[in-house]
Design a protein around this motif. Structure first.
Motif: not given
Length: 143
Positions: A57, A91, A115-116, A142
């Motif tokens: 991410a 998103c 994002m993850t 991450r």
């Protein structure tokens, strides 16, 4: 006795149904994603390949799109657009610029997942008069 049995069966059936639904959702999330996705569309094979190192991410990741004819010879395309998004999330949809690599029929694009989680990269290209779409799932972890 009959009404007691009916009252006991309904809650047990509800608990079993919820348990099965949770198992299905989490087992599909745990399944491994492919390193590449290919589509053979008549005369052409289009392959979208994830980077060797997993995407993270907010970090750039380089994806490769390769186009070849049935015999494996590199093919040229008219137009290539790349979009990526998280299924089921709001998103947004993002675009990536594809540029030619040093190899014929190969294009690279830098993708930055925000994002993850699980993502889909869609490569849409024009080959001659035809439009071909390949969707490739990938996961961003991450950093």
């Amino acid at each position: 006795m009959g009404s007691l049995l009916k009252r006991a069966i309904r809650p047990m059936a509800l608990v079993a149904a919820v348990g099965l639904a949770l198992w299905y959702v989490y087992s599909s999330r745990a399944s491994a994603l492919p390193a590449e996705s290919s589509k053979l569309d008549g005369e052409y094979r289009i392959t979208v390949r994830s980077p060797a190192r997993s995407a993270a991410a907010l970090e750039p990741s380089r994806f490769v799109v390769e186009i070849a004819d049935r015999s494996g010879m590199p093919a040229s395309i008219g137009r290539l657009t790349l979009k990526y998004w998280m299924p089921g999330m709001f998103c947004g949809m993002f675009t990536a610029e594809a540029e030619r690599t040093g190899r014929a029929g190969a294009y690279a694009a830098t993708v930055i997942p925000v994002m993850t989680g699980r993502w889909v990269l869609e490569a849409r290209m024009t080959i001659g008069e035809k439009e071909v779409v390949v969707r490739h799932p990938f996961e961003a972890g991450r950093s």
